[in-house]
Design a protein around this motif. Structure first.
Motif, mmCIF file in Angstrom:
data_model
loop_
_atom_site.group_PDB
_atom_site.id
_atom_site.type_symbol
_atom_site.label_atom_id
_atom_site.label_comp_id
_atom_site.label_asym_id
_atom_site.label_seq_id
_atom_site.Cartn_x
_atom_site.Cartn_y
_atom_site.Cartn_z
ATOM 1 N N ALA A 51 37.997 -50.819 11.441
ATOM 2 C CA ALA A 51 36.760 -50.877 10.665
ATOM 3 C C ALA A 51 37.019 -50.241 9.301
ATOM 4 O O ALA A 51 37.645 -49.178 9.208
ATOM 5 C CB ALA A 51 35.640 -50.134 11.394
ATOM 6 N N ALA A 100 38.201 -56.998 1.249
ATOM 7 C CA ALA A 100 37.481 -56.549 2.441
ATOM 8 C C ALA A 100 36.550 -55.440 1.975
ATOM 9 O O ALA A 100 36.885 -54.678 1.057
ATOM 10 C CB ALA A 100 38.449 -56.038 3.492
ATOM 11 N N ARG A 101 35.402 -55.358 2.591
ATOM 12 C CA ARG A 101 34.378 -54.415 2.136
ATOM 13 C C ARG A 101 34.052 -53.376 3.201
ATOM 14 O O ARG A 101 34.260 -53.595 4.389
ATOM 15 C CB ARG A 101 33.123 -55.179 1.747
ATOM 16 C CG ARG A 101 33.426 -56.284 0.738
ATOM 17 C CD ARG A 101 32.257 -56.694 -0.094
ATOM 18 N NE ARG A 101 32.634 -57.757 -1.033
ATOM 19 C CZ ARG A 101 33.223 -57.566 -2.196
ATOM 20 N NH1 ARG A 101 33.525 -56.360 -2.577
ATOM 21 N NH2 ARG A 101 33.523 -58.584 -2.986
ATOM 22 N N GLU A 104 33.022 -53.776 7.107
ATOM 23 C CA GLU A 104 33.636 -54.920 7.788
ATOM 24 C C GLU A 104 34.702 -54.422 8.759
ATOM 25 O O GLU A 104 35.327 -53.384 8.543
ATOM 26 C CB GLU A 104 34.289 -55.876 6.787
ATOM 27 C CG GLU A 104 33.291 -56.648 5.962
ATOM 28 C CD GLU A 104 33.955 -57.687 5.072
ATOM 29 O OE1 GLU A 104 33.525 -58.855 5.145
ATOM 30 O OE2 GLU A 104 34.883 -57.334 4.313
ATOM 31 N N THR A 105 34.908 -55.184 9.814
ATOM 32 C CA THR A 105 36.002 -54.901 10.739
ATOM 33 C C THR A 105 37.084 -55.929 10.496
ATOM 34 O O THR A 105 36.821 -57.135 10.514
ATOM 35 C CB THR A 105 35.528 -54.943 12.205
ATOM 36 O OG1 THR A 105 34.558 -53.906 12.400
ATOM 37 C CG2 THR A 105 36.695 -54.731 13.166
ATOM 38 N N LEU A 106 38.281 -55.430 10.268
ATOM 39 C CA LEU A 106 39.438 -56.299 10.047
ATOM 40 C C LEU A 106 40.233 -56.425 11.325
ATOM 41 O O LEU A 106 40.321 -55.481 12.119
ATOM 42 C CB LEU A 106 40.337 -55.713 8.951
ATOM 43 C CG LEU A 106 39.697 -55.520 7.588
ATOM 44 C CD1 LEU A 106 40.690 -54.871 6.633
ATOM 45 C CD2 LEU A 106 39.196 -56.846 7.034
ATOM 46 N N THR A 128 38.724 -60.990 8.508
ATOM 47 C CA THR A 128 37.461 -60.312 8.810
ATOM 48 C C THR A 128 36.970 -60.841 10.156
ATOM 49 O O THR A 128 37.481 -61.850 10.663
ATOM 50 C CB THR A 128 36.408 -60.591 7.726
ATOM 51 O OG1 THR A 128 36.203 -62.007 7.651
ATOM 52 C CG2 THR A 128 36.840 -60.044 6.376
ATOM 53 N N ASP A 130 34.449 -62.509 10.807
ATOM 54 C CA ASP A 130 33.943 -63.879 10.717
ATOM 55 C C ASP A 130 35.047 -64.900 10.427
ATOM 56 O O ASP A 130 34.760 -66.070 10.187
ATOM 57 C CB ASP A 130 32.796 -63.983 9.707
ATOM 58 C CG ASP A 130 33.228 -63.687 8.276
ATOM 59 O OD1 ASP A 130 34.426 -63.414 8.035
ATOM 60 O OD2 ASP A 130 32.357 -63.713 7.388
#
Length: 159
Positions: A51, A100-101, A104-106, A128, A130
């Motif tokens: 995350a 990535a922000r 967000e979970t990578l 990400t 999504d």
């Protein structure tokens, strides 16, 4: 004359990958500090998540590239060490494709492309949740002496 060892079954290979990941994780203070989680490790493959926290963003308020690299590099490490043979990176390259922000979970998915002798090539895709691709990483591995779980291979081959 060389000694012949039968190839492990898929179940044996998976058991070894799981045990190796557990042993590595117990010592992997960097990954733990960054809040990474192992989703799965298979022979030559790994999927980890992380995350993006507030302390991981840079001056543009996007995830620092070093954090993304660390996640990709860690997935690479778990995939190339999944055979219980100590393996390190000899070279890595990353292409950052999208930001990535925070929040967000990578996920980083590492897949072995080639393994021969002491060297290997692994591709890692960082996405990400999504499915948006954030980075593409290629790692080259080099097998050094020893085992992740010391003595395991020796014990298995002496039976």
């Amino acid at each position: 004359m060389t000694e012949h060892h039968p190839k492990p079954t898929a179940e044996e290979a998976q058991t070894l990958a799981d045990a190796t990941a557990t042993a590595m994780w117990a010592r992997d203070r960097a990954a733990q500090a960054l809040g990474m989680k192992i989703v799965r490790v298979q022979p030559g493959k790994a999927l980890l998540t992380m995350a993006v926290r507030g302390d991981m963003v840079n001056g543009h308020h996007i995830c620092h590239g070093g954090m993304i690299f660390s996640l990709a590099d860690t997935a690479f490490a778990y995939s190339c060490n999944s055979y219980n043979k100590n393996t390190v990176a000899s070279a890595c390259h990353i292409d950052f494709l999208a930001p990535a922000r925070e929040g967000e979970t990578l996920e980083a998915e590492s897949i072995e492309q080639s393994a021969s002798g002491r060297t290997g090539v692994y591709d890692v895709t960082v996405r990400t949740a999504d499915g948006r691709t954030v980075a593409l990483f290629r790692g080259k591995s080099y097998r050094i002496s020893g085992e992740v779980i010391a003595g395991l291979q020796t014990a298995a081959t002496s039976c």
